[in-house]
Design a protein around this motif. Structure first.
Motif, PDB file in Angstrom:
ATOM      1  N   CYS A   1       0.835  -1.121  -0.231  1.00 36.92           N
ATOM      2  CA  CYS A   1      -0.091   0.029   0.180  1.00 36.92           C
ATOM      3  C   CYS A   1       0.918   1.421   0.015  1.00 36.92           C
ATOM      4  CB  CYS A   1      -1.019   0.124   1.178  1.00 36.92           C
ATOM      5  SG  CYS A   1      -2.345  -1.199   1.126  1.00 36.92           S
ATOM      6  N   ALA A   2       1.899   1.234   0.833  1.00 40.37           N
ATOM      7  CA  ALA A   2       2.759   2.377   0.959  1.00 40.37           C
ATOM      8  C   ALA A   2       3.457   2.665  -0.361  1.00 40.37           C
ATOM      9  CB  ALA A   2       3.840   2.289   1.906  1.00 40.37           C
ATOM     10  N   HIS A   3       3.813   1.599  -1.338  1.00 35.99           N
ATOM     11  CA  HIS A   3       4.514   1.539  -2.457  1.00 35.99           C
ATOM     12  C   HIS A   3       3.374   2.306  -3.669  1.00 35.99           C
ATOM     13  CE1 HIS A   3       7.514   0.815  -5.682  1.00 35.99           C
ATOM     14  NE2 HIS A   3       6.580   0.383  -6.324  1.00 35.99           N
ATOM     15  N   ALA A   4       2.298   1.671  -3.735  1.00 37.53           N
ATOM     16  CA  ALA A   4       1.133   2.022  -4.571  1.00 37.53           C
ATOM     17  C   ALA A   4       0.871   3.596  -4.107  1.00 37.53           C
ATOM     18  CB  ALA A   4      -0.209   1.149  -4.380  1.00 37.53           C
ATOM     19  N   ALA A   5       0.943   4.191  -2.898  1.00 33.56           N
ATOM     20  CA  ALA A   5       0.515   5.555  -2.642  1.00 33.56           C
ATOM     21  C   ALA A   5       1.794   6.279  -3.221  1.00 33.56           C
ATOM     22  CB  ALA A   5       0.465   5.871  -1.254  1.00 33.56           C
ATOM     23  N   ARG A   6       3.075   5.550  -3.013  1.00 39.77           N
ATOM     24  CA  ARG A   6       3.907   6.575  -3.532  1.00 39.77           C
ATOM     25  C   ARG A   6       4.065   6.615  -5.046  1.00 39.77           C
ATOM     26  NH1 ARG A   6      10.314   4.607  -3.223  1.00 39.77           N
ATOM     27  NH2 ARG A   6      11.276   6.527  -4.141  1.00 39.77           N
ATOM     28  N   GLN A   7       3.705   5.493  -5.820  1.00 36.55           N
ATOM     29  CA  GLN A   7       3.537   5.688  -7.095  1.00 36.55           C
ATOM     30  C   GLN A   7       2.473   6.478  -7.608  1.00 36.55           C
ATOM     31  OE1 GLN A   7       3.030   1.528  -8.265  1.00 36.55           O
ATOM     32  NE2 GLN A   7       5.180   1.419  -9.006  1.00 36.55           N
ATOM     33  N   ALA A   8       1.293   6.578  -6.957  1.00 34.25           N
ATOM     34  CA  ALA A   8       0.344   7.400  -7.363  1.00 34.25           C
ATOM     35  C   ALA A   8       0.717   8.803  -7.104  1.00 34.25           C
ATOM     36  CB  ALA A   8      -0.853   7.195  -6.553  1.00 34.25           C
ATOM     37  N   ALA A   9       1.394   9.083  -6.022  1.00 29.97           N
ATOM     38  CA  ALA A   9       1.538  10.466  -5.734  1.00 29.97           C
ATOM     39  C   ALA A   9       2.989  11.052  -6.977  1.00 29.97           C
ATOM     40  CB  ALA A   9       2.311  10.631  -4.501  1.00 29.97           C
ATOM     41  N   GLY A  10       3.516  10.134  -7.520  1.00 33.72           N
ATOM     42  CA  GLY A  10       4.327  10.366  -8.336  1.00 33.72           C
ATOM     43  C   GLY A  10       5.575  11.048  -7.886  1.00 33.72           C
ATOM     44  N   GLU A  11       6.049  10.410  -6.622  1.00 31.62           N
ATOM     45  CA  GLU A  11       7.164  10.859  -6.009  1.00 31.62           C
ATOM     46  C   GLU A  11       8.490  10.693  -6.914  1.00 31.62           C
ATOM     47  OE1 GLU A  11       7.670   9.828  -2.094  1.00 31.62           O
ATOM     48  OE2 GLU A  11       5.587  10.206  -1.552  1.00 31.62           O
ATOM     49  N   THR A  12       9.487  11.307  -6.752  1.00 36.33           N
ATOM     50  CA  THR A  12      10.761  11.063  -7.287  1.00 36.33           C
ATOM     51  C   THR A  12      11.600  10.314  -6.302  1.00 36.33           C
ATOM     52  OG1 THR A  12      11.530  13.241  -6.648  1.00 36.33           O
ATOM     53  CG2 THR A  12      10.671  13.077  -8.634  1.00 36.33           C
ATOM     54  N   PRO A  13      12.603   9.218  -6.714  1.00 33.94           N
ATOM     55  CA  PRO A  13      13.153   8.664  -5.792  1.00 33.94           C
ATOM     56  C   PRO A  13      14.195   9.540  -5.162  1.00 33.94           C
ATOM     57  CG  PRO A  13      13.661   7.740  -7.991  1.00 33.94           C
ATOM     58  CD  PRO A  13      12.691   9.020  -8.194  1.00 33.94           C
ATOM     59  N   THR A  14      14.445   9.312  -3.936  1.00 34.55           N
ATOM     60  CA  THR A  14      15.376  10.115  -2.867  1.00 34.55           C
ATOM     61  C   THR A  14      16.553   9.111  -2.696  1.00 34.55           C
ATOM     62  OG1 THR A  14      14.187   9.575  -0.940  1.00 34.55           O
ATOM     63  CG2 THR A  14      13.513  11.674  -2.110  1.00 34.55           C
ATOM     64  N   GLY A  15      17.726   9.740  -2.580  1.00 32.86           N
ATOM     65  CA  GLY A  15      18.815   8.900  -2.114  1.00 32.86           C
ATOM     66  C   GLY A  15      19.553   8.214  -3.099  1.00 32.86           C
TER      67      GLY A  15
END
Length: 65
Positions: free
Chosen positions: A51-65
């Motif tokens: 669920c956390a990964h799906a939310a991150r993908q839906a938000a279109g976050e850019t990778p950090t680090g």
């Protein structure tokens, strides 16, 4: 706010759900995976990571680090 356990997996946004599950399984200690009584807790942990990964993908976050 992303779950700290999910952040420790260190996955890119483009990772597949299967890759998320593999990383989540590897993140657990072998003794934790071996205890039959923890099965429901492990399933809940895997679902939270997905669920956390799906939310991150839906938000279109850019990778950090």
């Amino acid at each position: 706010m992303t779950d700290p356990a999910y952040q420790r997996l260190g996955l890119p946004v483009t990772a597949s759900p299967y890759a998320v599950l593999r990383a989540a399984v590897r993140a657990l200690h072998p003794d934790t995976r071996a205890v039959r009584g923890f099965r429901e807790a492990r399933k809940r942990f895997y679902r939270l990571m997905l669920c956390a990964h799906a939310a991150r993908q839906a938000a279109g976050e850019t990778p950090t680090g």
